[in-house]
Design a protein around this motif. Structure first.
Motif, short mmCIF file in Angstrom:
data_model
loop_
_atom_site.label_atom_id
_atom_site.label_comp_id
_atom_site.label_asym_id
_atom_site.label_seq_id
_atom_site.Cartn_x
_atom_site.Cartn_y
_atom_site.Cartn_z
N LYS A 143 53.80 63.16 54.17
CA LYS A 143 53.68 61.77 54.64
C LYS A 143 52.39 61.56 55.42
O LYS A 143 51.74 60.53 55.31
N SER A 146 49.57 61.32 52.97
CA SER A 146 49.65 60.07 52.23
C SER A 146 49.22 58.90 53.11
O SER A 146 48.52 57.99 52.67
N ARG A 147 49.63 58.95 54.37
CA ARG A 147 49.27 57.88 55.30
C ARG A 147 47.76 57.79 55.45
O ARG A 147 47.19 56.71 55.54
N ILE A 149 45.61 58.51 53.16
CA ILE A 149 45.10 57.88 51.94
C ILE A 149 45.27 56.36 52.02
O ILE A 149 44.35 55.61 51.70
N VAL A 150 46.43 55.92 52.47
CA VAL A 150 46.69 54.49 52.58
C VAL A 150 45.74 53.85 53.60
O VAL A 150 45.18 52.77 53.37
N MET A 156 38.61 50.62 52.89
CA MET A 156 37.83 50.17 51.72
C MET A 156 37.93 48.67 51.55
O MET A 156 36.95 47.99 51.25
N MET A 157 39.13 48.15 51.71
CA MET A 157 39.36 46.70 51.64
C MET A 157 38.44 45.99 52.62
O MET A 157 37.76 45.03 52.29
N SER A 161 35.48 43.87 51.03
CA SER A 161 35.85 42.47 50.80
C SER A 161 35.82 41.56 52.02
O SER A 161 36.04 40.37 51.88
N GLN A 242 43.09 36.59 57.40
CA GLN A 242 43.69 36.10 56.15
C GLN A 242 42.99 34.89 55.58
O GLN A 242 42.75 34.82 54.38
N VAL B 78 44.09 46.96 45.91
CA VAL B 78 44.91 46.34 46.95
C VAL B 78 44.52 44.87 47.04
O VAL B 78 43.38 44.51 46.80
N LEU B 80 44.65 41.12 49.23
CA LEU B 80 44.86 40.43 50.49
C LEU B 80 45.63 39.15 50.20
O LEU B 80 45.58 38.63 49.08
N GLN B 86 40.54 44.33 46.25
CA GLN B 86 39.62 45.46 46.40
C GLN B 86 40.08 46.56 45.46
O GLN B 86 41.20 47.07 45.62
N THR B 88 40.31 50.17 44.62
CA THR B 88 40.15 51.35 45.46
C THR B 88 39.80 52.60 44.65
O THR B 88 39.44 53.62 45.22
N LEU B 99 50.06 58.73 44.91
CA LEU B 99 50.16 59.47 46.17
C LEU B 99 50.28 58.55 47.39
O LEU B 99 50.79 58.95 48.43
N ASP B 100 49.80 57.32 47.24
CA ASP B 100 49.87 56.35 48.32
C ASP B 100 51.32 56.00 48.70
O ASP B 100 51.58 55.52 49.79
N GLY B 101 52.25 56.26 47.77
CA GLY B 101 53.62 55.84 48.01
C GLY B 101 54.42 56.77 48.91
O GLY B 101 55.47 56.38 49.44
N ILE B 102 53.95 57.99 49.08
CA ILE B 102 54.73 58.99 49.82
C ILE B 102 54.98 58.55 51.26
O ILE B 102 56.07 58.72 51.80
N SER B 103 53.95 57.95 51.88
CA SER B 103 54.02 57.71 53.33
C SER B 103 55.14 56.74 53.71
O SER B 103 55.82 56.97 54.70
N GLU B 105 57.40 55.41 51.29
CA GLU B 105 58.35 55.33 50.19
C GLU B 105 58.30 54.00 49.45
O GLU B 105 59.22 53.62 48.72
N SER B 108 51.70 51.30 47.93
CA SER B 108 50.89 50.42 48.76
C SER B 108 49.75 49.79 47.97
O SER B 108 48.97 49.03 48.51
#
Lengths: 248, 248
Positions: A143, A146-147, A149-150, A156-157, A161, A242, B78, B80, B86, B88, B99-103, B105, B108
DNA sequence: CCCCGCCGTTGATCCACGTCAACCACATTC
DNA sequence: GAATGTGGTTGACGTGGATCAACGGCGGGG
């Protein structure tokens, strides 16, 4: 002004004892049972103190351990041959440093203390070993990676952007949220990094960061006194991000 | 034009059999022994075909599996709230998605096929289970995650510190290197993504990407015909990136 | 085969941010 | 308290890339 190699400034022999640490909720052991927690005691080896401005590790250093921040804070950055620097992140207590080294067994970035700091040294081979036995540790470690990476996708966003003021607003809200998670005020905090480091992180020049701070202050969103920030209008900052503030 | 949920377009029951796959060298099983390799057979469940422009998963989808690309290619992005996108990353055969989903569940980001593609579905709970038993798998999985983090840092460098032409040069060299690793020509290849997608990835508008391509062509660095690229001067592109081309 | 829509190219203009420069606020040292 | 240095602010000006707009080429469907 540069040191030849990254050597431990101080390596104290104290066992770290995650079970007693008040950072468990933020750190690698999060969510683990008491019995699992006690098995970590022989995983977390020594602690290491790093003075302000000193590197915890440098790009190219052999990778042996990851680090959990006990006190203080760090920045990580990558350098281009021509000297350009990109700050890739700021890390606070409980956060994990060094994950970049796993892939090549060499660190791929520099980690530098923003203030006098202390980290727990987690030998990587011991971590893999133990996480084969302790399911909770394995899962939590995944986790954490993975966090990261997120989080990077979020940056990057931001870089790809957003406009300057949106980037700074996002940065302030992120800092505020992380201070909150550590039991500090969400509205008032002290930044450990310079305008130049913020700028590098946000893909802006320091003057642009400074001007954006001033504009936020003029608009009553924050008060800024050097590194001391007070957020006056959280919602206003959020709105900035936003609402693409263009005509049409 | 949007689908309600991400459903398998096609889920074929075939076992994937990593041991027979010619992508092992690029994929999750890299570096594993033959005996370890055979233990993967019950890890990799079904394959799934995804049509061009269709999502493999979307931001917010529950996370259950990661995916290894067997054929085709993807982008991840991703969004906004105000609609800004953006990109990625772009992923090619052998690379791992999800892999982004692990953190949390939850996924993202969105993963969308750039062409008709096929992935191997790797149930995540089975992966954790098996990697507690198979050391080589555990280690390789960690390397894959770490590599993703390092790659993301590279993109941050690009977005935060490089000018338009440097970004495009870095992008082309990266694509070239990845095609090479897959046994294709380093000098001549076909891009699967539009100028707009490249622009989003590089933090530029599509017009800027197009102009940079034209300038590269004028300078004899590449030839460009729509999505077909031929690199004429690899060294020239590399030089572009390092030499901050400013006076002084 | 022709039409139409998407994608890419190119030009003209604009503006957000970078650059350059001066100055100020603190902190550190002697 | 003076001297020095680092970090931050602000102003004037320049420019790289965004924006707006027109057009061209390719590919898919009737």
């Amino acid at each position: 002004m540069q040191m030849k190699a990254t050597v431990p400034i101080t390596a104290v022999g104290l066992k770290a004892a995650c079970a007693q640490c008040n950072l468990v909720e933020l750190c690698l052991p999060f969510g683990m049972s008491d019995s699992e927690l006690h098995r970590l005691d022989d995983l977390v080896g020594a602690r290491r103190k790093i003075k302000r401005q000193q590197p915890l590790y440098r790009a190219g250093d052999p990778f042996e351990a990851i680090y959990a921040i006990r006190t203080g804070s760090f920045k990580t950055d990558v350098l281009l041959e021509d000297g350009r620097e990109q700050v890739t992140g700021f890390q606070m207590t409980g956060e994990i440093l060094g994950l970049d080294g796993i892939s090549t067994e060499l660190h791929s970035c520099n980690a530098v203390a923003l203030e006098d700091s202390e980290v727990c040294v987690i030998a990587y081979d011991r971590l893999e070993e133990l996480s084969r036995e302790v399911e909770g540790l394995q899962h939590q470690f995944h986790k954490v990676m993975s966090r990261e990476i997120v989080r990077d996708h979020g940056v990057m966003m931001l870089l790809g952007s957003m406009r300057a003021e949106e980037r700074l607003a996002a940065f302030l809200l992120n800092m505020s949220q992380r201070f909150t998670a550590r039991g500090f005020s969400a509205a008032e905090f002290h930044l450990r990094m310079t305008r130049e480091e913020i700028g590098s992180y946000l893909g802006l020049k320091l003057e642009t960061v400074s001007r954006a701070f001033s504009r936020f202050q003029d608009e009553g969103l924050v008060t800024v006194q050097q590194k001391h920030i007070r957020i006056l209008d959280n919602a206003g900052l959020k709105k900035l991000i936003q609402h693409q503030q263009r005509a049409c």
